[in-house]
Design a protein around this motif. Structure first.
Motif, PDB file in Angstrom:
ATOM      1  N   THR A  87     -33.577   8.279  25.653  1.00 39.85           N
ATOM      2  CA  THR A  87     -32.514   7.299  25.396  1.00 39.85           C
ATOM      3  C   THR A  87     -31.388   7.394  26.426  1.00 39.85           C
ATOM      4  N   ARG A  88     -31.522   8.276  27.414  1.00 40.83           N
ATOM      5  CA  ARG A  88     -30.486   8.413  28.423  1.00 40.83           C
ATOM      6  C   ARG A  88     -30.985   7.848  29.746  1.00 40.83           C
ATOM      7  N   ARG A  89     -30.206   6.913  30.295  1.00 39.09           N
ATOM      8  CA  ARG A  89     -30.616   6.230  31.524  1.00 39.09           C
ATOM      9  C   ARG A  89     -29.422   6.043  32.445  1.00 39.09           C
ATOM     10  N   THR A  90     -29.717   5.836  33.715  1.00 31.22           N
ATOM     11  CA  THR A  90     -28.695   5.423  34.664  1.00 31.22           C
ATOM     12  C   THR A  90     -29.038   4.039  35.186  1.00 31.22           C
ATOM     13  N   TYR A  91     -28.019   3.283  35.550  1.00 30.44           N
ATOM     14  CA  TYR A  91     -28.187   1.904  36.002  1.00 30.44           C
ATOM     15  C   TYR A  91     -27.556   1.736  37.382  1.00 30.44           C
ATOM     16  N   ARG A  92     -28.181   0.905  38.200  1.00 31.64           N
ATOM     17  CA  ARG A  92     -27.614   0.632  39.524  1.00 31.64           C
ATOM     18  C   ARG A  92     -26.245  -0.035  39.424  1.00 31.64           C
ATOM     19  N   THR A  93     -26.004  -0.691  38.299  1.00 34.25           N
ATOM     20  CA  THR A  93     -24.706  -1.347  38.092  1.00 34.25           C
ATOM     21  C   THR A  93     -23.548  -0.371  38.206  1.00 34.25           C
ATOM     22  N   ARG A  94     -23.824   0.916  37.972  1.00 32.97           N
ATOM     23  CA  ARG A  94     -22.750   1.914  38.017  1.00 32.97           C
ATOM     24  C   ARG A  94     -22.058   1.933  39.379  1.00 32.97           C
ATOM     25  N   TRP A  95     -22.814   1.676  40.445  1.00 31.91           N
ATOM     26  CA  TRP A  95     -22.222   1.687  41.781  1.00 31.91           C
ATOM     27  C   TRP A  95     -21.375   0.437  42.023  1.00 31.91           C
ATOM     28  N   TYR A  96     -21.774  -0.674  41.438  1.00 31.70           N
ATOM     29  CA  TYR A  96     -20.975  -1.897  41.551  1.00 31.70           C
ATOM     30  C   TYR A  96     -19.642  -1.727  40.814  1.00 31.70           C
ATOM     31  N   VAL A  97     -19.699  -1.183  39.603  1.00 32.17           N
ATOM     32  CA  VAL A  97     -18.492  -0.968  38.813  1.00 32.17           C
ATOM     33  C   VAL A  97     -17.557   0.004  39.538  1.00 32.17           C
ATOM     34  N   LEU A  98     -18.127   1.083  40.056  1.00 35.05           N
ATOM     35  CA  LEU A  98     -17.320   2.061  40.798  1.00 35.05           C
ATOM     36  C   LEU A  98     -16.718   1.433  42.050  1.00 35.05           C
ATOM     37  N   CYS A  99     -17.483   0.582  42.708  1.00 32.22           N
ATOM     38  CA  CYS A  99     -16.993  -0.074  43.924  1.00 32.22           C
ATOM     39  C   CYS A  99     -15.785  -0.953  43.627  1.00 32.22           C
ATOM     40  N   LEU A 100     -15.843  -1.729  42.559  1.00 27.33           N
ATOM     41  CA  LEU A 100     -14.722  -2.609  42.224  1.00 27.33           C
ATOM     42  C   LEU A 100     -13.453  -1.806  41.892  1.00 27.33           C
ATOM     43  N   VAL A 101     -13.592  -0.767  41.082  1.00 24.34           N
ATOM     44  CA  VAL A 101     -12.436   0.047  40.724  1.00 24.34           C
ATOM     45  C   VAL A 101     -11.870   0.747  41.955  1.00 24.34           C
ATOM     46  N   SER A 102     -12.755   1.217  42.824  1.00 27.03           N
ATOM     47  CA  SER A 102     -12.316   1.921  44.030  1.00 27.03           C
ATOM     48  C   SER A 102     -11.545   0.987  44.963  1.00 27.03           C
ATOM     49  N   ILE A 103     -12.050  -0.215  45.172  1.00 27.07           N
ATOM     50  CA  ILE A 103     -11.375  -1.172  46.053  1.00 27.07           C
ATOM     51  C   ILE A 103     -10.043  -1.609  45.446  1.00 27.07           C
ATOM     52  N   MET A 104     -10.021  -1.810  44.116  1.00 24.58           N
ATOM     53  CA  MET A 104      -8.758  -2.165  43.452  1.00 24.58           C
ATOM     54  C   MET A 104      -7.734  -1.049  43.648  1.00 24.58           C
ATOM     55  N   SER A 105      -8.163   0.187  43.488  1.00 24.46           N
ATOM     56  CA  SER A 105      -7.274   1.324  43.691  1.00 24.46           C
ATOM     57  C   SER A 105      -6.778   1.391  45.127  1.00 24.46           C
ATOM     58  N   CYS A 106      -7.667   1.092  46.071  1.00 24.75           N
ATOM     59  CA  CYS A 106      -7.312   1.084  47.493  1.00 24.75           C
ATOM     60  C   CYS A 106      -6.231   0.046  47.779  1.00 24.75           C
ATOM     61  N   VAL A 107      -6.432  -1.169  47.292  1.00 26.35           N
ATOM     62  CA  VAL A 107      -5.476  -2.246  47.525  1.00 26.35           C
ATOM     63  C   VAL A 107      -4.146  -1.944  46.844  1.00 26.35           C
ATOM     64  N   GLN A 108      -4.213  -1.417  45.626  1.00 27.37           N
ATOM     65  CA  GLN A 108      -2.979  -1.098  44.902  1.00 27.37           C
ATOM     66  C   GLN A 108      -2.121  -0.100  45.670  1.00 27.37           C
ATOM     67  N   ASN A 109      -2.737   0.950  46.182  1.00 30.88           N
ATOM     68  CA  ASN A 109      -1.961   1.958  46.897  1.00 30.88           C
ATOM     69  C   ASN A 109      -1.492   1.451  48.258  1.00 30.88           C
ATOM     70  N   CYS A 110      -2.279   0.576  48.870  1.00 31.52           N
ATOM     71  CA  CYS A 110      -1.864  -0.041  50.136  1.00 31.52           C
ATOM     72  C   CYS A 110      -0.579  -0.835  49.939  1.00 31.52           C
ATOM     73  N   ILE A 111      -0.497  -1.556  48.835  1.00 31.85           N
ATOM     74  CA  ILE A 111       0.698  -2.345  48.528  1.00 31.85           C
ATOM     75  C   ILE A 111       1.876  -1.422  48.183  1.00 31.85           C
ATOM     76  N   TRP A 112       1.610  -0.394  47.366  1.00 31.28           N
ATOM     77  CA  TRP A 112       2.673   0.520  46.937  1.00 31.28           C
ATOM     78  C   TRP A 112       3.310   1.230  48.123  1.00 31.28           C
ATOM     79  N   ALA A 113       2.485   1.708  49.049  1.00 33.41           N
ATOM     80  CA  ALA A 113       2.993   2.508  50.174  1.00 33.41           C
ATOM     81  C   ALA A 113       3.313   1.662  51.397  1.00 33.41           C
ATOM     82  N   GLY A 114       3.213   0.343  51.275  1.00 31.55           N
ATOM     83  CA  GLY A 114       3.273  -0.515  52.448  1.00 31.55           C
ATOM     84  C   GLY A 114       4.601  -0.607  53.161  1.00 31.55           C
ATOM     85  N   TRP A 115       5.698  -0.268  52.482  1.00 30.02           N
ATOM     86  CA  TRP A 115       7.004  -0.439  53.115  1.00 30.02           C
ATOM     87  C   TRP A 115       7.389   0.753  53.988  1.00 30.02           C
TER      88      TRP A 115
END
Length: 477
Positions: free
Chosen positions: A20-48
């Motif tokens: 009943t335990r499985r891994t899905y390729r979707t995990r990399w897509y979900v991680l990618c979106l959160v990672s890019i969002m985090s990247c953009v957020q910090n770029c804006i925060w530290a931008g000045w």
């Protein structure tokens, strides 16, 4: 960490059948979106910080306003981090990440409304606050995401990618800012624009007779930077709204499928753990100081003849190297399990050496040159940044079965409290900026001592291993 009798009081619902335990390729897509969002957020925060000298010319700011723009995001994170942790634990990843991405996009969009100094300053401050609110999710979500979507042998790696892409955002801000926005002509800290000159240490630029042409040029360049960052934030928000699943249909591990403690119970549990706060202190002191020190690096070292562009490259390579090294360290931590404490002591010891050398060269107590200043500054930042995901994973391991959201939320709260305290110190009259280099040295040295006395525990991994051993024993009978 010793959570007392938490295990006996908490019923853990597990999936004992390995089928009943499985891994899905979707995990990399979900991680990618959160990672890019985090990247953009910090770029804006530290931008000045990377364009501080140009921003002072355009908006009439001084160093204190640059510092407080960074602090606005920190304060917002401090105020909203526990509500964000509650949202992650109770409502799940999708609701939390959708809300965070939209808030970040709105915050970045506010900066595009006007560039007139007074209204723009207020809108920029409001945007920084909204960005900080979104950043609570961006920083607290990766440990929950890795525990929900990834198997034990990939968890630290996934956490490392999610958290360290925030540092990649800091690197991006150091690259984009100086690349798009030109720096006022500088010579030993004095700017000459048109027929006027002024010292950059505290005097607002607009108090001088600066050429309208030069101001207009830099104002237009800052507009381009704001539009670009808004476009990135809005694009991520759209992608998250279109498709971002809350969790996989089948959990990837025993602990992923286990029921966590409620938010209040988890908060009570970790509030009584001395070891948890010991770890949080070891993490927040160097990381909080580094976040402020790197985001205002131009302000700190401009007096030593290092230009806005050069400071940008220092910050870029420090954050980029830290991101790459941190992901590599996270992968090693997955392969060589239960060695995180040793990794962290070695990392911070090296960082302490580099920052001592950097600071001594900057104040000219020991001989140095530009190449050595670059090397020591970048190397110190690489190790501090690279260590961050290990702290989050150690906290989640030791405080299990408390939910990952409340654990990472409390860790992030300590991080931002430290950063805000350092920024508030900069408001002390005549304190200058050279002290921040010594604060950086002291913080990494303190982390070495704190980690040397820390008792590491791997309760979550032990739960996974216990069930797996039990299953192997039953299958052999």
């Amino acid at each position: 960490m010793d959570p007392g009798t938490a295990d006996s009081k908490t019923a853990l619902v597990t999936h004992d059948d390995t089928s009943t335990r499985r891994t899905y390729r979707t995990r990399w897509y979900v991680l990618c979106l959160v990672s890019i969002m985090s990247c953009v957020q910090n770029c804006i925060w530290a931008g000045w910080g990377p364009i501080a000298q140009s921003a002072k010319v355009v908006y009439g700011w001084d160093d204190r306003i640059i510092d407080m723009l960074v602090n606005a995001g920190n304060i917002a994170c401090i105020v909203f981090i526990l509500p964000a942790a509650w949202l992650l634990d109770v409502k799940g990843l999708r609701v939390s990440i959708v809300l965070a991405s939209v808030v970040i996009a709105v915050g970045s969009g506010l900066r595009c409304i006007t560039s007139q100094p007074i209204p723009a300053t207020w809108l920029i401050f409001l945007g920084q606050i909204l960005n900080g609110i979104g950043g609570t999710m961006a920083f607290a979500a990766p440990p929950l995401l890795s525990g929900t979507w990834f198997p034990p042998q990939e968890r630290t790696t996934a956490t490392g990618i999610g958290i360290l892409f925030s540092s990649a955002g800091g690197a991006l801000s150091f690259l984009l800012g100086p690349l798009i926005v030109s720096e006022p002509t500088s010579s030993t800290g004095n700017y000459t624009i048109g027929n006027s000159s002024w010292n950059n240490s505290s005097t607002p630029a607009l108090a001088c007779n600066i050429s309208d042409k030069d101001i207009s040029l830099m104002r237009g360049q800052i507009k381009v930077l704001n539009y670009l960052e808004f476009g990135l934030a809005a694009g991520i928000a759209v992608l998250v709204l279109v498709y971002f699943p809350n969790k996989p249909p089948t959990p990837p591990s025993v602990s992923a499928g286990a029921k966590r403690m409620g938010f209040k119970d988890g908060l009570k549990l970790i509030s009584k753990m001395f070891a948890f706060w010991h770890l949080a202190l070891a993490f927040s002191i160097p990381s909080g100081v580094y976040g402020v020190w790197s985001s205002t690096l131009d302000v700190s070292i401009h007096q030593f003849g290092i230009s806005q562009t050069e400071a940008g490259w220092l910050g870029f390579w420090g954050n980029t190297g830290g991101t790459l090294l941190g992901i590599l360290i996270s992968r090693f931590a997955d392969i060589f399990a239960k060695r995180m404490k040793l990794f962290l002591i070695c990392i911070y010891s090296l960082s302490t050496i580099f920052y001592v050398l950097f600071t001594l060269m900057v104040i000219q107590l020991i001989p140095g040159n530009s190449a050595l200043i670059y090397f020591t500054c970048i190397s110190g930042g690489v190790f501090v940044t690279g260590a961050m995901p290990l702290f989050y994973e150690m906290a989640c391991e030791g405080a299990y079965p408390a939910a990952e959201g409340v654990i990472s939320g409390c860790i992030t709260l300590f991080l931002n409290l430290t950063g805000s305290f350092v920024l508030l110190l900069s408001l002390i009259p005549n304190i200058g900026t050279a002290w921040m280099n010594w604060a950086m040295v002291s913080s990494v040295a303190a982390a070495v001592l704190l980690m040397a006395t820390f008792d590491e525990q791997y309760r979550r991994s032990k739960a996974d291993a216990t069930i797996n051993i039990s299953q192997q024993t039953n299958s052999s009978k």
